[in-house]
Structure formats: C-alpha cells, structure tokens
Design a protein around this motif. Structure first.
Motif, PDB file in Angstrom:
ATOM      1  N   HIS A  58       0.802  -1.230   0.000  1.00  0.00           N
ATOM      2  CA  HIS A  58       0.000   0.000   0.000  1.00  0.00           C
ATOM      3  C   HIS A  58       0.835   1.280   0.000  1.00  0.00           C
ATOM      4  O   HIS A  58       0.307   2.348  -0.335  1.00  0.00           O
ATOM      5  CB  HIS A  58      -0.919   0.024   1.232  1.00  0.00           C
ATOM      6  N   ARG A  59       2.113   1.201   0.404  1.00  0.00           N
ATOM      7  CA  ARG A  59       2.933   2.400   0.561  1.00  0.00           C
ATOM      8  C   ARG A  59       2.161   3.493   1.303  1.00  0.00           C
ATOM      9  O   ARG A  59       1.872   4.561   0.769  1.00  0.00           O
ATOM     10  CB  ARG A  59       3.413   2.925  -0.792  1.00  0.00           C
ATOM     11  N   PRO A  60       1.778   3.244   2.539  1.00  0.00           N
ATOM     12  CA  PRO A  60       0.894   4.164   3.264  1.00  0.00           C
ATOM     13  C   PRO A  60       1.522   5.540   3.468  1.00  0.00           C
ATOM     14  O   PRO A  60       2.742   5.670   3.599  1.00  0.00           O
ATOM     15  CB  PRO A  60       0.669   3.458   4.603  1.00  0.00           C
ATOM     16  N   ARG A  61       0.654   6.544   3.488  1.00  0.00           N
ATOM     17  CA  ARG A  61       1.114   7.902   3.790  1.00  0.00           C
ATOM     18  C   ARG A  61       1.523   8.005   5.246  1.00  0.00           C
ATOM     19  O   ARG A  61       2.380   8.814   5.601  1.00  0.00           O
ATOM     20  CB  ARG A  61      -0.019   8.903   3.505  1.00  0.00           C
ATOM     21  N   LEU A  62       0.902   7.170   6.104  1.00  0.00           N
ATOM     22  CA  LEU A  62       1.212   7.174   7.525  1.00  0.00           C
ATOM     23  C   LEU A  62       1.027   5.783   8.094  1.00  0.00           C
ATOM     24  O   LEU A  62       0.051   5.106   7.788  1.00  0.00           O
ATOM     25  CB  LEU A  62       0.282   8.144   8.273  1.00  0.00           C
ATOM     26  N   VAL A  63       1.970   5.372   8.935  1.00  0.00           N
ATOM     27  CA  VAL A  63       1.829   4.171   9.760  1.00  0.00           C
ATOM     28  C   VAL A  63       1.633   4.653  11.195  1.00  0.00           C
ATOM     29  O   VAL A  63       2.430   5.453  11.700  1.00  0.00           O
ATOM     30  CB  VAL A  63       3.064   3.260   9.665  1.00  0.00           C
ATOM     31  N   ALA A  64       0.570   4.183  11.843  1.00  0.00           N
ATOM     32  CA  ALA A  64       0.221   4.674  13.185  1.00  0.00           C
ATOM     33  C   ALA A  64      -0.065   3.495  14.101  1.00  0.00           C
ATOM     34  O   ALA A  64      -0.894   2.636  13.768  1.00  0.00           O
ATOM     35  CB  ALA A  64      -0.988   5.600  13.121  1.00  0.00           C
ATOM     36  N   VAL A  65       0.589   3.469  15.255  1.00  0.00           N
ATOM     37  CA  VAL A  65       0.454   2.354  16.194  1.00  0.00           C
ATOM     38  C   VAL A  65       0.352   2.898  17.610  1.00  0.00           C
ATOM     39  O   VAL A  65       1.089   3.824  17.979  1.00  0.00           O
ATOM     40  CB  VAL A  65       1.648   1.376  16.095  1.00  0.00           C
ATOM     41  N   THR A  66      -0.539   2.317  18.414  1.00  0.00           N
ATOM     42  CA  THR A  66      -0.600   2.602  19.838  1.00  0.00           C
ATOM     43  C   THR A  66       0.251   1.566  20.565  1.00  0.00           C
ATOM     44  O   THR A  66       0.018   0.365  20.436  1.00  0.00           O
ATOM     45  CB  THR A  66      -2.050   2.553  20.348  1.00  0.00           C
TER      46      THR A  66
END
Length: 411
Positions: free
Chosen positions: A165-173
């Motif tokens: 996906h080549r994400p614009r953002l990777v976000a993890v809690t």
C-alpha cells in the motif's frame, strides 16, 4: 520545602524505597489507587512546583512569573528529551495527548486515496481522527491483522501491507488503553525505516511505565500524556517530532505567533524546532508540574519501574483469573500494568461504584472504546485496574479480595 530525595536513596541499587515513595504520594493515605492508566497520583514535588508558580503569578503577574521561571520552564523540554533519548528542540508541549496527536496529523498533507495503516488496537480517539480524515480528505484506513497467537499485531503481515500500500502514515498505539497488550513498536519501526514511511506512535500508556527511546523505536512522531504513569497533572501532554520531519518543513495546519515568525506582510516562517507545534499561550504551572514529574520519574528510574509495575499487575491478574465468574482479558506474552476483566452478575456502573465505596480507584472501558478488540473478545464492557510502582503487594491482595467478595455476592 522538605527535601524528599530520600525516596531515591541508594539509586545505584535497582530497588525502590517504597516507604519513601509512598510518603512522597499523599494520595496513598486516602485510596487504593489502581487507576494509574487514567491518572497517576501526583508526588509532592509535582504539586509543590505547581503551587509555587501559581503563588508567584498571584504575587507578581503571569507574564512576569513565566519570565522569572524561564529556566524551570526550559527543563520541561530538557527532562523529556532525557527521558526519550532525544534533544529538547524535538519536544513540544500539548494540552493533552490527543491535542498532540491531532497537531501531528494536521501536519500531514493527506490526499484522496492516501492510506493510513494502523492496527486493530489503536486508541479510540486516534481511530475517530482517522475516520474524520476519511470523511474530509478521502483517505483509506487499513488495519493490519492481529497475530493468531494473541501477541498483538502481526508484524510480518503489517510489513507486507506497508510494501503493497505504501501508506502515507503508519500509526500504532504502544499499549492500548483497553487492555494490557504491548505492541512491538520498535519492530514495526524497523520496517518503516527500511521503506522510508512516516511513523506515528501513541505512547500514552507506556511513558512512565517503561523506558521509551524514540531512536530505538524509530518513530517520526510520538505522543503521550503527562497525567498517567508519568504522574504529572491533568491538561498536559507532549509531542516528539523527529529531525527529519522538522527538516522536511512539516508544520501544523494552524500555526500561531509562537510557532512561526511573520517575516513580511504576505509571508511567515516556521521556527526550526518542535515549538512550531505549540501555541503562544501556556499553562505555566502545569508545564512546571510536568517537568517536576519527569525529573521525579528519572530519579526513580524507569528500569526498576518497568519491572515492578507490570509485576504488580501480573500478581493481580493471576488472582483475578482464579476467581469464579471473573474473566481476564489481557493478551500478549508480557502484558503491561493494565488489568482488564469482566465479572458475571454485575453491570458496569454498579460494579465500579461498589469498588468506589471500598476506596478502590478503577476505570471502565466500553465496547465503543475498542470496537475491534471487544468484538473479538465478545464483551460489552470491562473494568480496568492499573497499579503503579508505589502501590503495594498488600494493596493488590486487598483489591483481588474485594473483587472476589463482589463476585460471590452476585452468585
């Protein structure tokens, strides 16, 4: 002011002076505080720093007081930089972790069909923010699957989604508020660095409970509150911003005279540091309380805290799991100090009220707080108990005994 450094006597030893730490914590005389994942009990030096500044504001004026305490205010940035393994210029004050998180999100130039890659255990407010971005900007939200062994997100599957996906953002809690799960944020960070992806970590429940090193994690942005395991005041949080984000010129959507310079009638220039994510107006007493809380945590030592706090939670979790009618819900091989469980025969509010009557502080989590996780666990609510290093084994046993009594009364 009395010198409370006795709480840290013999700091070369990896043990905590529990009696001195509890003497530093007035709330220990009032309640069994097992809601540190909500708000930790403030230590006396934190309270004193705030009261001293408020008195100074009353005596000489707010502007004048902040100028007089400029060195102590600067220590907010220096102490957090020391805690996180970064520089003061990479730290921004925020009114809350959510304030910091939304400031960070606003600096990203999302376009339609950009992908935000996250997990099934991200914090509720973060998930809502992603949904709001989908509504306004047409971004796509992709949730990486959990590992079948219950250890949290499947990192290999998440890495595959990064590549596809080549994400614009990777976000993890790091540690979700609805369970004791500890997500492998450093392992995820290695994949983000390899693929040059922007990486945002919510460390609300881990800062103050574990050593958190932003270089080791490999994150570009990290947010947290000061009121939980760091034991600071409410209405405070912070944002870490990496050098590469600053050098790329990222800035929040709304930037004011503190974060930028109006260099010509038609132009402004953001400041070079993470201060571009702050506003001009500050609650200076709160900032000083946060600095005192961070210094206190550093003196106590995150290594002994990171051993004692989860161990207390493990003792509690083991006792609760042995009770008839009680189901513990926490996953992962080494859960954090958030103990969540359900109990047969009780509704949420009356059960918490029964603990309140016994002067045991706790918190409730509902299905809407964790739509994926609670759906998987087939629960509508749970109670969360979260001890910290200043709590005692006797308190753990007393809380487990209270739950056992309430469980029996429902049968």
């Amino acid at each position: 002011m009395k010198n409370h450094d006795s709480a840290f006597a013999g700091t070369s030893e990896p043990l905590l002076d529990l009696a001195a730490l509890r003497a530093d914590t007035p709330g220990c005389e009032e309640v069994i505080h097992f809601n540190n994942a909500g708000c930790g009990l403030m230590a006396r030096p934190v309270l004193q720093a705030m009261l001293d500044h408020l008195r100074l504001e009353a005596a000489i004026g707010g502007y004048e007081a902040s100028a007089a305490r400029a060195g102590e205010v600067a220590d907010f940035y220096a102490s957090l930089a020391e805690l996180l393994g970064t520089r003061p210029g990479n730290i921004a004050f925020a009114a809350s972790a959510t304030h910091a998180y939304t400031k960070a999100l606003s600096a990203i130039d999302f376009r339609p069909d950009d992908v935000i890659l996250t997990t099934r255990n991200d914090f509720i407010s973060n998930q809502i923010a992603f949904l709001a971005l989908r509504k306004r900007h047409g971004v796509r939200i992709v949730h990486a699957p959990d590992h079948p062994d219950g250890s949290g997100v499947d990192v290999d599957a998440m890495a595959a989604l990064m590549r596809s996906h080549r994400p614009r953002l990777v976000a993890v809690t790091h540690v979700p508020t609805n369970s004791g799960l500890v997500q492998p944020v450093a392992e995820i960070g290695r994949h983000c660095r390899e693929l040059d992806l922007l990486y945002l970590v919510d460390a609300c429940q881990s800062v103050g409970q574990y050593p958190v090193d932003v270089e080791e994690i490999g994150c570009d942005l990290l947010t947290a509150t000061c009121r939980k395991f760091l034991r600071g005041p409410r209405g405070s949080g912070f944002l870490y911003v990496s050098d590469r984000v600053l050098q790329a010129g990222c800035e929040p959507l709304y930037i004011d005279m503190h974060g930028a310079r109006w260099v010509a009638p038609g132009y402004y220039r953001p400041v070079d540091t993470a201060a571009r994510f702050e506003e001009w107006e500050f609650p200076y007493a709160t900032v000083l309380g946060c600095a005192a809380a961070t210094r206190y945590a550093l003196r106590v030592g995150l290594e002994p805290v990171s051993r004692r706090t989860p161990a207390l939670a493990g003792r509690l979790r083991e006792q609760l799991a042995a009770l008839a009618g009680v189901r513990t819900l926490d996953g992962g091989p080494a859960p954090a100090a958030l103990v969540t469980f359900t109990i047969e025969g009780w509704e949420a509010a009356p059960f918490k009220a029964a603990l309140d009557e016994r002067r045991i502080n706790s918190a409730l989590s509902y299905r809407e707080f964790a739509q994926y996780d609670f759906a998987d666990k087939d629960v509508e609510w749970c109670l969360r108990l979260s001890p910290h290093y200043y709590n005692t084994e006797d308190e753990v046993d007393a809380v487990a005994g209270a739950v056992a009594e309430l469980a029996r009364s429902a049968r």
